[in-house]
Scaffold this motif. Structure first.
Motif, mmCIF file in Angstrom:
data_model
loop_
_atom_site.group_PDB
_atom_site.id
_atom_site.type_symbol
_atom_site.label_atom_id
_atom_site.label_comp_id
_atom_site.label_asym_id
_atom_site.label_seq_id
_atom_site.Cartn_x
_atom_site.Cartn_y
_atom_site.Cartn_z
ATOM 1 N N MET A 1 38.930 38.262 29.968
ATOM 2 C CA MET A 1 37.539 38.659 29.848
ATOM 3 C C MET A 1 37.158 38.821 28.381
ATOM 4 O O MET A 1 38.011 39.039 27.526
ATOM 5 C CB MET A 1 37.305 39.969 30.608
ATOM 6 C CG MET A 1 37.425 39.824 32.116
ATOM 7 S SD MET A 1 36.183 38.688 32.772
ATOM 8 C CE MET A 1 36.618 38.714 34.507
ATOM 9 N N ARG A 115 24.703 34.071 33.828
ATOM 10 C CA ARG A 115 25.507 32.850 33.949
ATOM 11 C C ARG A 115 24.673 31.627 33.558
ATOM 12 O O ARG A 115 25.170 30.721 32.878
ATOM 13 C CB ARG A 115 26.035 32.704 35.378
ATOM 14 C CG ARG A 115 26.940 31.494 35.564
ATOM 15 C CD ARG A 115 27.681 31.550 36.885
ATOM 16 N NE ARG A 115 26.789 31.529 38.039
ATOM 17 C CZ ARG A 115 26.585 32.563 38.859
ATOM 18 N NH1 ARG A 115 27.211 33.718 38.648
ATOM 19 N NH2 ARG A 115 25.769 32.459 39.899
ATOM 20 N N ARG A 118 24.497 31.503 29.786
ATOM 21 C CA ARG A 118 25.765 31.030 29.220
ATOM 22 C C ARG A 118 25.874 29.515 29.345
ATOM 23 O O ARG A 118 26.307 28.831 28.412
ATOM 24 C CB ARG A 118 26.953 31.704 29.915
ATOM 25 C CG ARG A 118 27.081 33.193 29.696
ATOM 26 C CD ARG A 118 28.481 33.670 30.081
ATOM 27 N NE ARG A 118 28.895 33.233 31.393
ATOM 28 C CZ ARG A 118 28.823 33.970 32.505
ATOM 29 N NH1 ARG A 118 28.324 35.206 32.461
ATOM 30 N NH2 ARG A 118 29.245 33.495 33.656
ATOM 31 N N LYS A 130 35.976 31.481 25.376
ATOM 32 C CA LYS A 130 36.156 32.910 25.643
ATOM 33 C C LYS A 130 34.821 33.586 25.901
ATOM 34 O O LYS A 130 34.694 34.415 26.809
ATOM 35 C CB LYS A 130 36.857 33.568 24.461
ATOM 36 C CG LYS A 130 37.090 35.062 24.643
ATOM 37 C CD LYS A 130 37.799 35.663 23.438
ATOM 38 C CE LYS A 130 37.997 37.171 23.627
ATOM 39 N NZ LYS A 130 38.671 37.792 22.450
ATOM 40 N N ARG A 133 33.006 33.824 29.324
ATOM 41 C CA ARG A 133 33.383 34.837 30.319
ATOM 42 C C ARG A 133 32.641 36.154 30.111
ATOM 43 O O ARG A 133 32.956 37.159 30.757
ATOM 44 C CB ARG A 133 34.892 35.068 30.276
ATOM 45 C CG ARG A 133 35.713 33.822 30.644
ATOM 46 C CD ARG A 133 37.182 34.141 30.845
ATOM 47 N NE ARG A 133 37.853 34.494 29.607
ATOM 48 C CZ ARG A 133 38.413 33.620 28.770
ATOM 49 N NH1 ARG A 133 38.352 32.326 29.050
ATOM 50 N NH2 ARG A 133 39.030 34.019 27.668
ATOM 51 N N THR A 134 31.664 36.171 29.213
ATOM 52 C CA THR A 134 30.921 37.395 28.910
ATOM 53 C C THR A 134 30.175 37.908 30.134
ATOM 54 O O THR A 134 29.477 37.159 30.825
ATOM 55 C CB THR A 134 29.913 37.143 27.768
ATOM 56 O OG1 THR A 134 30.626 36.729 26.600
ATOM 57 C CG2 THR A 134 29.124 38.401 27.450
ATOM 58 N N ARG A 135 30.328 39.210 30.384
ATOM 59 C CA ARG A 135 29.675 39.876 31.516
ATOM 60 C C ARG A 135 28.709 40.936 30.998
ATOM 61 O O ARG A 135 28.758 41.327 29.838
ATOM 62 C CB ARG A 135 30.716 40.563 32.406
ATOM 63 C CG ARG A 135 31.904 39.710 32.803
ATOM 64 C CD ARG A 135 33.093 40.608 33.142
ATOM 65 N NE ARG A 135 33.507 41.402 31.984
ATOM 66 C CZ ARG A 135 34.315 42.455 32.041
ATOM 67 N NH1 ARG A 135 34.790 42.861 33.197
ATOM 68 N NH2 ARG A 135 34.647 43.109 30.947
#
Length: 250
Positions: A1, A115, A118, A130, A133-135
């Motif tokens: 993550m 999403r 992104r 990487k 995968r940012t939330r």
């Protein structure tokens, strides 16, 4: 993550979310990123949060007496010298949008909007693998990294701001302070700091001391890691984005 959101990525995501055809959840996702980085609230904590006289009252989502959480509630004081008008506005909008709303009901829509942002950045070569995968929760990790270089870490202020009973939790599980930014927009109240477990402060101090003796920079370096800015960074959320705007992977 991802466990954090760089300043450039924050700008890029918010720009995408607030540009083009506006939608309720796109705007909310942008506001939650900005407000989350500023305050460190868990997404589920906005439901019962209240802003009264520049003090954000937050019900600790993981409070269990004697086990977790620094009390039933924590208090975050907005710092006039650090908080921006944009951050204040984002906080106000999230409080209004999520007041009394369960995150389980709305979270799927917000995550879908993020999403989509992104994926747009990926098509424009503006996001790394990487970072894909940012939330929304990574805003809280970035807050932790920022807090570690702005607050009294060993004195319990970081734990208090995060809503942790143990001062060790943020040290072991949350954002690396080498990726922190100066100028935290909030600070915990005195009573919130007092509710942090005192023995955990001793454990934190020992842990930091051991890291120092071993020379582990990631645990003890207070310096701010330079962000990967480009001359063609997207300054305004109201301007169209050029596909030619490129950013190297961090």
């Amino acid at each position: 993550m991802a466990k954090g959101v760089s300043k450039q990525l924050e700008i890029d995501l918010i720009t995408i979310l607030r540009s083009g055809k506006h939608g309720r959840f796109k705007c909310l996702a942008a506001d939650m990123l900005e407000a989350g980085i500023a305050t460190g609230l868990r997404p589920i904590e906005w439901k019962d949060a209240e802003l009264i006289d520049d003090v954000l009252h937050v019900t600790n989502a993981k409070f269990r007496p004697g086990i977790s959480g620094n009390g039933n509630k924590r208090e975050l004081i907005l710092v006039d010298d650090c908080i921006t008008s944009e951050q204040r506005a984002a906080i106000d909008r999230v409080l209004s949008a999520l007041n009394g709303v369960e995150w389980d009901v709305i979270g799927t829509h917000v995550r879908r909007a993020l999403r989509g942002a992104r994926n747009k950045l990926k098509k424009m070569s503006l996001i790394s693998g990487k970072e894909m995968r940012t939330r929304i929760y990574d805003a809280r990790h970035q807050f932790a990294a920022d807090a570690k270089i702005s607050l009294d870490y060993e004195g319990g202020e970081v734990a208090a701001a995060m809503g942790h009973r143990s001062a060790v939790t943020a040290h072991s599980a949350y954002g690396n302070r080498k990726k922190g930014r100066v100028g935290l927009p909030v600070k915990p109240s005195r009573i919130s700091v007092e509710n942090v477990d005192k023995p955990s402060l001793e454990r934190l101090s020992k842990s930091i001391g051991k890291a120092v003796s071993r020379g582990i920079d990631s645990a003890v370096d207070y310096s701010v890691e330079p962000l990967n800015h480009k001359a063609d960074r997207m300054q305004s959320t109201n301007k169209p984005i050029s596909p030619r705007t490129l950013r190297q992977e961090p």
